[in-house]
Design a protein around this motif. Structure first.
Motif, PDB file in Angstrom:
ATOM      1  N   THR A   1      55.137  27.955  43.382  1.00 32.28           N
ATOM      2  CA  THR A   1      55.681  29.230  42.912  1.00 32.28           C
ATOM      3  C   THR A   1      56.843  28.977  41.947  1.00 32.28           C
ATOM      4  N   GLN A   2      56.862  29.754  40.856  1.00 32.02           N
ATOM      5  CA  GLN A   2      57.951  29.692  39.881  1.00 32.02           C
ATOM      6  C   GLN A   2      58.109  31.082  39.272  1.00 32.02           C
ATOM      7  N   ASP A   3      59.342  31.541  39.169  1.00 38.00           N
ATOM      8  CA  ASP A   3      59.626  32.884  38.639  1.00 38.00           C
ATOM      9  C   ASP A   3      58.885  33.962  39.428  1.00 38.00           C
ATOM     10  N   GLY A   4      58.662  33.716  40.711  1.00 35.99           N
ATOM     11  CA  GLY A   4      58.051  34.716  41.578  1.00 35.99           C
ATOM     12  C   GLY A   4      56.543  34.808  41.502  1.00 35.99           C
ATOM     13  N   VAL A   5      55.878  33.915  40.750  1.00 35.28           N
ATOM     14  CA  VAL A   5      54.414  33.935  40.659  1.00 35.28           C
ATOM     15  C   VAL A   5      53.887  32.520  40.847  1.00 35.28           C
ATOM     16  N   TRP A   6      52.588  32.442  41.131  1.00 29.44           N
ATOM     17  CA  TRP A   6      51.965  31.128  41.286  1.00 29.44           C
ATOM     18  C   TRP A   6      51.807  30.450  39.929  1.00 29.44           C
ATOM     19  N   VAL A   7      52.044  29.155  39.899  1.00 30.45           N
ATOM     20  CA  VAL A   7      51.894  28.374  38.667  1.00 30.45           C
ATOM     21  C   VAL A   7      51.090  27.115  38.988  1.00 30.45           C
ATOM     22  N   GLY A   8      50.577  26.519  37.929  1.00 32.27           N
ATOM     23  CA  GLY A   8      49.727  25.356  38.091  1.00 32.27           C
ATOM     24  C   GLY A   8      50.503  24.075  38.353  1.00 32.27           C
ATOM     25  N   ARG A   9      49.808  23.123  38.936  1.00 31.95           N
ATOM     26  CA  ARG A   9      50.369  21.801  39.153  1.00 31.95           C
ATOM     27  C   ARG A   9      49.920  20.835  38.064  1.00 31.95           C
ATOM     28  N   SER A  10      48.697  20.999  37.582  1.00 38.30           N
ATOM     29  CA  SER A  10      48.122  20.038  36.651  1.00 38.30           C
ATOM     30  C   SER A  10      48.486  20.320  35.206  1.00 38.30           C
ATOM     31  N   GLU A  11      48.805  21.577  34.875  1.00 44.27           N
ATOM     32  CA  GLU A  11      49.174  21.928  33.507  1.00 44.27           C
ATOM     33  C   GLU A  11      49.997  23.218  33.530  1.00 44.27           C
ATOM     34  N   PRO A  12      50.751  23.473  32.466  1.00 47.85           N
ATOM     35  CA  PRO A  12      51.589  24.688  32.459  1.00 47.85           C
ATOM     36  C   PRO A  12      50.743  25.953  32.333  1.00 47.85           C
ATOM     37  N   ARG A  13      50.625  26.679  33.410  1.00 46.71           N
ATOM     38  CA  ARG A  13      49.878  27.927  33.404  1.00 46.71           C
ATOM     39  C   ARG A  13      50.231  28.723  34.650  1.00 46.71           C
ATOM     40  N   ALA A  14      50.048  30.029  34.571  1.00 41.15           N
ATOM     41  CA  ALA A  14      50.146  30.898  35.745  1.00 41.15           C
ATOM     42  C   ALA A  14      48.742  31.041  36.314  1.00 41.15           C
ATOM     43  N   VAL A  15      48.654  31.097  37.640  1.00 39.79           N
ATOM     44  CA  VAL A  15      47.329  31.162  38.264  1.00 39.79           C
ATOM     45  C   VAL A  15      47.238  32.372  39.179  1.00 39.79           C
ATOM     46  N   LEU A  16      46.055  32.960  39.241  1.00 42.18           N
ATOM     47  CA  LEU A  16      45.790  34.135  40.065  1.00 42.18           C
ATOM     48  C   LEU A  16      44.452  33.982  40.761  1.00 42.18           C
ATOM     49  N   MET A  17      44.259  34.768  41.805  1.00 49.02           N
ATOM     50  CA  MET A  17      42.988  34.800  42.522  1.00 49.02           C
ATOM     51  C   MET A  17      42.641  36.253  42.803  1.00 49.02           C
ATOM     52  N   ALA A  18      41.392  36.626  42.525  1.00 49.28           N
ATOM     53  CA  ALA A  18      40.965  38.015  42.718  1.00 49.28           C
ATOM     54  C   ALA A  18      39.621  38.038  43.426  1.00 49.28           C
ATOM     55  N   SER A  19      39.502  38.893  44.461  1.00 46.61           N
ATOM     56  CA  SER A  19      38.255  39.041  45.213  1.00 46.61           C
ATOM     57  C   SER A  19      37.666  40.419  44.937  1.00 46.61           C
ATOM     58  N   THR A  20      36.410  40.453  44.525  1.00 38.91           N
ATOM     59  CA  THR A  20      35.772  41.724  44.194  1.00 38.91           C
ATOM     60  C   THR A  20      35.397  42.489  45.458  1.00 38.91           C
ATOM     61  N   ARG A  21      35.295  43.803  45.314  1.00 36.08           N
ATOM     62  CA  ARG A  21      34.831  44.624  46.436  1.00 36.08           C
ATOM     63  C   ARG A  21      33.325  44.483  46.620  1.00 36.08           C
ATOM     64  N   ALA A  22      32.604  44.346  45.525  1.00 36.61           N
ATOM     65  CA  ALA A  22      31.145  44.259  45.598  1.00 36.61           C
ATOM     66  C   ALA A  22      30.728  42.878  46.096  1.00 36.61           C
ATOM     67  N   PRO A  23      29.573  42.779  46.749  1.00 36.06           N
ATOM     68  CA  PRO A  23      29.083  41.470  47.198  1.00 36.06           C
ATOM     69  C   PRO A  23      28.705  40.580  46.024  1.00 36.06           C
ATOM     70  N   GLY A  24      28.756  39.281  46.251  1.00 32.32           N
ATOM     71  CA  GLY A  24      28.481  38.335  45.174  1.00 32.32           C
ATOM     72  C   GLY A  24      27.066  38.431  44.642  1.00 32.32           C
TER      73      GLY A  24
END
Length: 793
Positions: A184-207
């Motif tokens: 975590t950096q600046d209150g959000v998730w960030v990457g370990r391997s390269e400079p980036r912010a990372v997110l995860m999203a789960s859809t309501r609909a089935p895969g």
């Protein structure tokens, strides 16, 4: 308006009736196709009936949390820009209503979950026992909480100190935090391997709902559009992306292959016939066969898989053979409008027998336990029957004397005559090559592949991005989980609690790095009642608290909120899965507690290894779980290989049954051992040489290679039977030889196009059938029976 035709003995009413029935059949097929969805997920190539392990795995592949999870990376700009973009994108996705959960490290996103945990801390905490609320237990717990005030966790503990001095909330939160939580950096998730912010999203609909997945992905890209204008980049991956991209890729390939195949076949037929009318007529069985195949699969299965549709483009090569046979062979006796009569009398029985052998070969696939194979079987049988029916009944109406133009057929016939006359001299060479092929397969050892991924069209670069983002997000990638099953949710939760107690011991021993369990935030009703019973009455708790805090830094008078909270927790208020699934815990509950189509429940406990390099010690975990009913440990990679091996073994057995039926049908038709050997020998050699070539080149064979070999037998039987038919002719006419050569050329070229496909499942068939079909023709000529000096009947 029916064009004027020579007197063919077919009345106008008959011609109108045949054409009308054909058009009606095409219209019905088109109506079915228009309402049939197209799918591309690999679950069609998983068994329809499976054991307990496989059912859990298949459910996860089709509609589990991994099938609904998108992983996002935001690149470019500086850390502050990426953090702001992460918050903006997460808020937009949450507002879209398409996502059940969007996580990016912001605490506000977990506020509702935190409130759930805090309000139920005394029924969720495993530390709640009668001893915990005795003076010694209270003193120890309060001292531990106070010792953390000077640490980074102190800022979170201080606001709830007076209501939770024993630290139950902290203890629950620590158990819920994944072992490999994102940075975590600046209150959000960030990457370990390269400079980036990372997110995860789960859809309501089935895969499995690819249209819904497409809408979710489009929404992510649309919401990121304004951020892209600021110079930021979006990385997007996950199972939904793979599924949607695979479907799009297969659609592109199918359209490209169909277009290229049609153009190539058209050029060949124009060269051979020099007639637009002949070309148009020759393509009718092809179009009818493909339409009938798609419609039949749609009616039987309710959808058409991309691999099945891709396989349909290969039907161009075989279905056009029937048209070529008719157009050339009927021409031999043409001129008076009765060429079709001679074709029916002399050539139709052989075409019919070749069709029956093909149908019998593919019929074995209908009994497969895998929907993917069943679709291929239904498509092949329906398509071939429709193509032959079109040739048998429609083409005599349209061209009763076959093709009028000659084109280069005469030259092709002469070249085929010279080649076919020379090939019998090479029999010993072919036999030697057959022995070499067997030696190559034996030397290679395991020539059959064992990976279901061999059917997947996912680009390696996509897989690398997926692995990179997964590592940054700390998403479990061990491929191991515990599945707990039961008749109802409470039985499953009780068993999950028993499993959790044993896994806790493994975590303490360093065997596991951690695990996730729904029972941590949704205990069974029995556990909730037991923990409430462990809470003391107000008077007893007040006395114990006074003794525990005597002479301590936190006097009892400040802990009145604690006394009130414990008394409130003692009141009966059971939390059930149905309640949890509609509130803040819905994403967690829906991911880890599943109700199957059979009405039974399953709890999933993903495992995290203590050492990622060594992975999970499966034997030790299984030993620890011994004695707990209906509990299985799944290693996803091993289970997928096991399913694929079963899939492959079943397909091999069915292909063998199909081949035996084909041989039996040939035997019943020919009824002469020497003729049967002459027909079957080239088929066996063609298969051996094709497999030996793959073994020599180091190409592992898979399911679709096997289907290709079955097609080689089906097509090759047509060639072998035609050479058997020619045994009574000292000098076969050039038209007949030209029809065989042209039919083989169109088939080989259509599958050669397929071999160039970027879809592994399609290219596998092409790389087997193209050389196999060519070998089948050459070998049929090489081992053709010797013809008598004079014609006989």
């Amino acid at each position: 308006m029916i064009p004027t035709l020579p007197d063919s003995g077919l009345g106008r009413t008959h011609r109108l009736g045949v054409i009308g029935l054909w058009l009606l059949a095409l219209a019905l097929c088109a109506a079915v196709i228009a309402r049939t969805p197209f799918v591309a997920d690999l679950s069609a190539f998983l068994p329809a009936s499976a054991d307990a392990r496989q059912r859990v795995l298949i459910d996860q592949v089709r509609s589990g949390a991994p099938a609904r999870t998108l992983m996002l990376g935001i690149t470019g700009g500086d850390a502050a820009q990426r953090a702001a973009a992460s918050r903006t994108l997460a808020a937009a996705l949450r507002d879209s209503g398409l996502f059940e959960q969007v996580s990016n490290g912001e605490n506000d996103a977990w506020a509702e979950v935190g409130r759930w945990v805090f309000e139920r801390r005394y029924t969720l905490s495993p530390a709640v026992t009668p001893e915990r609320f005795q003076p010694d237990g209270l003193r120890e717990a309060i001292d531990e909480t106070l010792s953390l005030l000077g640490t980074p966790a102190g800022a979170l503990i201080k606001p709830i100190l007076e209501t939770d001095p024993t630290g139950e909330t902290r203890r629950i939160a620590e158990a819920l935090i994944p072992a490999g939580a994102p940075r975590t950096q600046d209150g959000v998730w960030v990457g370990r391997s390269e400079p980036r912010a990372v997110l995860m999203a789960s859809t309501r609909a089935p895969g499995a709902d690819l249209d819904a997945m497409q809408r979710a992905i489009d929404r992510v890209r649309a919401d990121f559009g304004p951020l892209a204008a600021q110079g930021l980049g979006l990385q997007l991956t996950g199972a939904p992306v793979f599924a949607v991209d695979s479907r799009a890729g297969i659609e592109r390939e199918v359209h490209l292959l169909a277009a290229a195949g049609t153009v190539l076949m058209s050029l060949l037929l124009l060269v051979a016939f020099a007639s637009i009318a002949a070309l148009a007529t020759a393509l009718l069985p092809v179009a009818t066969g493909i339409a009938a195949g798609i419609a039949a699969v749609g009616l039987v299965f309710g959808n058409v898989h991309g691999v099945t549709l891709g396989f349909g483009s290969t039907l161009i090569g075989e279905a056009v053979d029937y048209a070529i046979y008719y157009l050339i062979q009927a021409r031999r006796h043409g001129g008076a409008g009765d060429g079709w009569r001679h074709w029916l009398r002399e050539n139709w029985p052989t075409v019919r027998l070749g069709l029956l052998t093909s149908v019998c070969g593919f019929a074995a696939l209908l009994f497969s336990g895998f929907p993917g194979l069943q679709q291929l079987g239904v498509f092949s049988i329906a398509g071939l029957l429709a193509a032959v029916a079109t040739t048998r009944w429609l083409m005599p109406v349209l061209m009763p004397d076959g093709a009028r133009g000659m084109g280069l057929r005469r030259q092709l016939g002469r070249a085929a005559r010279e080649l076919f006359a020379w090939l019998p001299r090479t029999r010993m060479l072919w036999l030697a090559l057959g022995i070499f092929a067997v030696v190559a397969m034996v030397a290679r050892g395991a020539i059959w592949g064992t990976e279901l991924a061999s059917l997947s069209p996912i680009d390696p670069a996509q897989l690398a991005l997926d692995a990179s983002l997964r590592a940054d997000l700390g998403a479990d990638d061990s491929g191991s989980l515990i599945a707990v099953r039961g008749d109802d949710a409470q039985a499953v939760l009780r068993r999950a609690e028993a499993v959790g107690a044993r896994l806790d011991a493994l975590v303490d021993q360093g065997v596991l790095g951690g695990y996730s369990s729904v029972a941590r935030f949704l205990p069974s009703l029995e556990t909730q009642a037991r923990r409430r019973a462990a809470l003391p009455a107000p008077g007893a708790l007040q006395a114990a608290l006074a003794e525990a805090t005597a002479d301590g830094p936190l006097p009892a008078r400040r802990l009145q909120p604690f006394l009130a909270a414990v008394e409130q927790a003692r009141q009966p208020a059971d939390d059930t899965p149905e309640q949890a699934a509609t509130g803040a815990l819905a994403p967690l509950v829906n991911a880890l507690l599943l109700k199957g189509e059979d009405g039974r429940w399953t709890a999933l406990l993903p495992l995290t290894p203590a050492d990622a390099a060594r992975g999970i010690d499966a034997p030790q975990v299984r030993a620890a779980l011994a004695g707990v009913d209906e509990v299985v440990m799944l290693d996803i990679g091993i289970e997928l290989r096991r399913m694929y091996q079963r899939y492959l073994g079943e397909a091999q057995a069915q292909a063998l049954v199909g081949a035996v039926v084909v041989l039996g049908l040939i035997g019943l038709s020919l009824r002469a051992p020497r003729r049967i050997v002459a027909v079957c020998q080239p088929l066996l050699l063609a298969v051996l040489l094709t497999m030996g070539g793959c073994a020599a080149l180091g190409v592992p064979l898979g399911i679709l290679h096997l289907i290709g070999l079955l097609l080689v037998v089906a097509v090759g039987s047509n060639y072998a039977l035609f050479f058997d038919l020619l045994r009574d002719q000292p000098q076969p006419d050039d038209d007949t030889l030209a029809s065989l050569a042209l039919a083989n050329l169109t088939l080989v070229l259509s599958f050669a196009l397929l071999a160039c496909s970027a879809i592994p499942a399609l290219s596998a068939m092409g790389r087997v059938v193209a050389p196999g079909a060519l070998l089948a023709l050459l070998l049929s000529a090489a081992f053709a029976p010797k013809r008598p000096a004079t014609p006989t009947r």
